[in-house]
Scaffold this active site. Structure first.
Site, mmCIF file in Angstrom:
data_model
loop_
_atom_site.group_PDB
_atom_site.id
_atom_site.type_symbol
_atom_site.label_atom_id
_atom_site.label_comp_id
_atom_site.label_asym_id
_atom_site.label_seq_id
_atom_site.Cartn_x
_atom_site.Cartn_y
_atom_site.Cartn_z
ATOM 1 C CD GLU A 2 -5.513 1.248 -3.243
ATOM 2 O OE1 GLU A 2 -6.788 1.272 -2.494
ATOM 3 O OE2 GLU A 2 -4.378 1.556 -2.425
ATOM 4 C CG HIS A 60 -1.878 0.901 1.150
ATOM 5 N ND1 HIS A 60 -1.591 2.355 1.344
ATOM 6 C CD2 HIS A 60 -3.341 0.787 0.827
ATOM 7 C CE1 HIS A 60 -2.831 3.118 1.105
ATOM 8 N NE2 HIS A 60 -3.676 2.178 0.982
HETATM 9 P P1 PGA Z 1 -9.799 5.722 0.105
HETATM 10 O O1 PGA Z 1 -8.620 4.905 0.212
HETATM 11 O O2 PGA Z 1 -11.020 5.027 -0.711
HETATM 12 O O3 PGA Z 1 -10.151 6.267 1.322
HETATM 13 O O4 PGA Z 1 -9.281 6.651 -1.083
HETATM 14 C C1 PGA Z 1 -8.145 3.301 -0.507
HETATM 15 C C2 PGA Z 1 -7.009 2.675 0.003
HETATM 16 O O5 PGA Z 1 -5.850 3.417 0.426
HETATM 17 O O6 PGA Z 1 -6.871 1.690 0.020
#
Ligand code: PGA
Length: 253
Positions: free
Chosen positions: A167, A95
């Site tokens: 992401e 992440h």
């Molecule tokens: P968010 O976070 O939906 O608050 O943007 C996603 C993540 O960090 O996995």
């Protein structure tokens, strides 16, 4: 056929009270929902408690971090075997919080992926570019680099029964999601890149989108052919929002 998957990443949020109330409500509201695998990933302190509350349901448990070692003098760490032992199934790896705040390198992330697979956990490999990298057109290069760290360590078979979460960092926690077309283009690219190494694995690997997913944008994002589900942060802390996102991902494309 890839099965949709929605994971709630609670990050550093929650309490005993919340775990209890959230899971009771989630089980109740999802009792008739089929067609989407659902995972919640609370902080490590609540995993065991959450597992007991989830017993007998189809909702699986995820963890947010794991150490690269199996045991030994590593104060403060949690091993993949321990997570497996208490009933965790999915493990979020790479992440951007961990890459940036904890300076986790691609090598460390590849090692975490390796230990997780070794004990039978399902790694959820987070990849994605920063705002600056996007602006200078490096999105694909960044994704390749982050995927290569796994390919070089374990080969394409590493991605069998695993999950990639695209992401974009600029979309995480900002309220500014990628557009469906933007996300689809990157997801397609990621699948195509894996296909260069192994076509059948590329076809079955689940590629989630994450970054400001909410009840308003999830439906259109989910219509995209290479978006197989969502890694949800803030919207996963509100049970009704999370349930609605799961319901969207349960609907046929
Ligand atoms: P968010 O976070 O939906 O608050 O943007 C996603 C993540 O960090 O996995």
């Amino acid at each position: 056929m890839r099965h949709p998957l929605v994971i709630g990443n609670w990050k550093l949020n929650g309490s005993k009270h919340m775990v209890n109330d959230f899971i009771v409500a989630l089980r109740n509201k999802l009792s008739s929902v089929v067609g989407c695998d659902v995972v919640i990933a609370p902080p490590v302190a609540y995993l065991d408690m959450a597992k007991r509350h989830l017993d007998g349901s189809c909702i699986a448990l995820g963890a947010q971090n794991v150490d690269t070692h199996f045991s030994g003098a590593f104060t403060g760490e949690v091993s993949a075997e321990m997570l497996k032992d208490i009933g965790v199934k999915y493990i979020i790896i790479g992440h951007s919080d961990r890459r940036t705040l904890h300076k986790e390198s691609d090598d460390i992330i590849a090692e975490k992926f390796f230990v997780s697979k070794t004990v039978g956990l399902v790694p959820v490999l987070c990849i994605g570019e920063s705002k600056t990298e996007k602006e200078v057109g490096q999105t694909e290069d960044v994704c390749v680099h982050q995927i290569d760290a796994i390919l070089n360590r374990m080969g394409a078979k590493a991605f069998e029964n695993t999950v990639i979460a695209y992401e974009p960092i600029w979309a995480i926690g900002t309220g500014k999601s990628a557009t469906p077309a933007e996300a689809q283009a990157v997801h397609k690219f990621i699948r195509g890149y894996i296909a260069k190494h192994d076509e059948s694995i590329a076809e079955q690997v689940i590629i989630q989108y994450g970054g400001s997913v909410n009840t308003i944008n999830a439906a259109e994002l989910f219509t995209q052919p290479d978006i197989d589900g969502f890694l949800v942060g803030s919207a996963s802390l509100i049970v009704d929002s999370f349930v609605m996102i799961v319901k969207i991902a349960s609907s046929s494309k």
